[in-house]
Design a protein around this motif. Structure first.
Motif, mmCIF file in Angstrom:
data_model
loop_
_atom_site.group_PDB
_atom_site.id
_atom_site.type_symbol
_atom_site.label_atom_id
_atom_site.label_comp_id
_atom_site.label_asym_id
_atom_site.label_seq_id
_atom_site.Cartn_x
_atom_site.Cartn_y
_atom_site.Cartn_z
ATOM 1 N N GLY A 202 0.746 -1.261 0.110
ATOM 2 C CA GLY A 202 -0.128 -0.051 -0.108
ATOM 3 C C GLY A 202 0.783 1.258 0.150
ATOM 4 N N LEU A 203 1.998 1.119 0.484
ATOM 5 C CA LEU A 203 2.967 2.179 0.810
ATOM 6 C C LEU A 203 3.733 2.381 -0.490
ATOM 7 N N GLY A 204 3.836 1.186 -1.406
ATOM 8 C CA GLY A 204 4.743 1.374 -2.451
ATOM 9 C C GLY A 204 6.080 0.905 -2.313
ATOM 10 N N VAL A 205 6.511 0.226 -0.992
ATOM 11 C CA VAL A 205 8.010 -0.439 -0.503
ATOM 12 C C VAL A 205 7.997 -2.041 -0.470
ATOM 13 N N GLU A 206 8.900 -2.507 -0.603
ATOM 14 C CA GLU A 206 9.237 -3.866 -0.640
ATOM 15 C C GLU A 206 9.871 -4.520 0.908
ATOM 16 N N ILE A 207 9.309 -5.255 1.448
ATOM 17 C CA ILE A 207 10.084 -5.888 2.498
ATOM 18 C C ILE A 207 11.062 -6.893 2.237
ATOM 19 N N ALA A 208 12.349 -6.681 2.808
ATOM 20 C CA ALA A 208 13.331 -7.593 2.644
ATOM 21 C C ALA A 208 13.180 -8.808 3.452
ATOM 22 N N GLU A 209 12.916 -8.759 4.762
ATOM 23 C CA GLU A 209 12.888 -9.818 5.513
ATOM 24 C C GLU A 209 12.072 -9.113 6.777
ATOM 25 N N VAL A 210 11.425 -10.267 7.353
ATOM 26 C CA VAL A 210 10.724 -10.029 8.828
ATOM 27 C C VAL A 210 11.675 -10.965 9.826
ATOM 28 N N THR A 211 11.949 -10.303 10.913
ATOM 29 C CA THR A 211 12.715 -10.891 11.797
ATOM 30 C C THR A 211 11.824 -10.977 13.090
ATOM 31 N N ALA A 212 12.044 -11.912 14.052
ATOM 32 C CA ALA A 212 11.004 -12.228 15.346
ATOM 33 C C ALA A 212 12.045 -12.117 16.424
#
Length: 354
Positions: A212-222
């Protein structure tokens, strides 16, 4: 989408747990819908009136466990609410020509569910119908609300979503066991947790925000932290012993361009700060969205305290209605996997009634 506000949608309620019972009550009371079938899986519910199961007056629809009969039934939509989705069953329903709206997962087509997404899209094409996933979180508080709030800001540095739940007052008692409360802290932190295993589902909301914001997630960390009970905490089915886990804080971070852009906090508690070590004070059950940017902006979603001081968290009602209110627009959409971004502004129908 249809411009006929008087259209009635024939709906099947698939399962009658806490969320499904909300569906039965709403479909019975809202003239926008006609409840035409109810599928259950526990033998003692078979043959009962759906209204009786949902705690209201009889509505004349008898519950069944006959899946074949439900698949063959003429209906516009199935409201599918098991805890875990059976993709094969959902695809069978789609291929039978029924739209499916669900609270059971697959809210946004992220890479984690590429194979399932392909199956669902193919079934939608075969049946000429649509699929949509919704709820409260994922499916509303962690995606629609942040994007809605983003509309009034100039610049975003970070978006943080806080889900705070007091399990003893605002969740079923079985959550105590399956969330791992009462375990030694070392054991809890070193073994997989139910919430931890659910990260790919919550990450769908993160990907929706990013797209929706026009960006791309590289990774999700926990990351995971826990607090222990400073004294025994009794509950309806036993006791959380002193020194064992009595609160947990899951933190999931979506990284964009080398920085943490979206951070989800899942905070589940069984007591207040006086009973915890460390003495976490997260307040009442609620959802809180905070945008760090220009201007700094915050939004809180929570139940309303009554004049007599009573407070209840309407989590199951929110979960059900966040999806149910999209049913007309989903049914009137072109075939395919319909996300929140595809739906745009949902037009709830039949909410204002005599």
């Amino acid at each position: 989408m249809s411009d006929n506000p008087s259209r009635t949608y024939r709906v099947i309620q698939w399962m009658t747990g806490d969320v499904g019972q909300v569906g039965v009550r709403h479909f019975t009371g809202n003239p926008t819908f006609e409840l035409v079938g109810v599928l259950v899986h526990t033998p003692e519910k078979v043959g009962k009136d759906a209204g009786e199961i949902a705690g209201t007056a009889p509505n004349g629809v008898l519950a069944t466990d006959d899946i074949d009969a439900m698949v063959a039934l003429d209906a516009d939509c199935v409201f599918y609410t098991p805890v875990i989705m059976d993709v094969d069953t959902v695809c069978r329903l789609l291929r039978s020509g029924k739209n499916v709206v669900t609270t059971s997962g697959f809210f946004y087509p992220s890479a984690d569910f590429a194979e399932y997404g392909d199956q669902i899209r193919a079934a939608c094409a075969d049946g000429g119908v649509s699929f949509h996933g919704g709820g409260i979180h994922p499916g509303y508080a962690g995606d629609i609300l942040p994007l809605t709030l983003a509309r009034v800001v100039d610049r975003i540095e970070r978006i943080e979503v806080y889900e705070v739940v007091n399990v003893l007052t605002d969740a079923p008692v079985d959550h105590i066991d399956w969330l791992g409360f009462g375990k030694p802290k070392k054991e809890f932190l070193s073994t997989p947790t139910i919430l931890g295993l659910g990260v790919p589902f919550f990450a769908q909301s993160m990907h929706m925000i990013a797209d929706g914001l026009g960006v791309e997630i590289a990774e999700v960390t926990a990351d995971l932290r826990a607090a222990t009970a400073t004294q025994d905490i009794p509950h309806d089915e036993g006791t959380i012993a002193r020194g064992t886990v009595a609160a947990q804080h899951h933190e999931w971070t979506a990284w964009v361009d080398g920085r943490p852009l979206i951070v989800f906090h899942a905070i589940y508690l069984t007591t207040g700060p006086d009973g915890l070590d460390p003495a976490w004070d997260w307040g009442k059950t609620r959802y809180r969205i905070v945008i760090d940017g220009d201007p700094p902006t915050e939004l809180t979603l929570q139940g309303v305290e009554q004049p007599d001081g009573a407070f209840s968290h309407p989590g199951y009602a929110w979960t059900a209605m966040g999806a149910i209110n999209a049913i007309p627009d989903v049914c009137d959409s072109a075939p395919g996997w319909i996300t929140h971004l595809d739906l745009g502004l949902v037009r709830p129908r039949g909410l204002v009634r005599p």
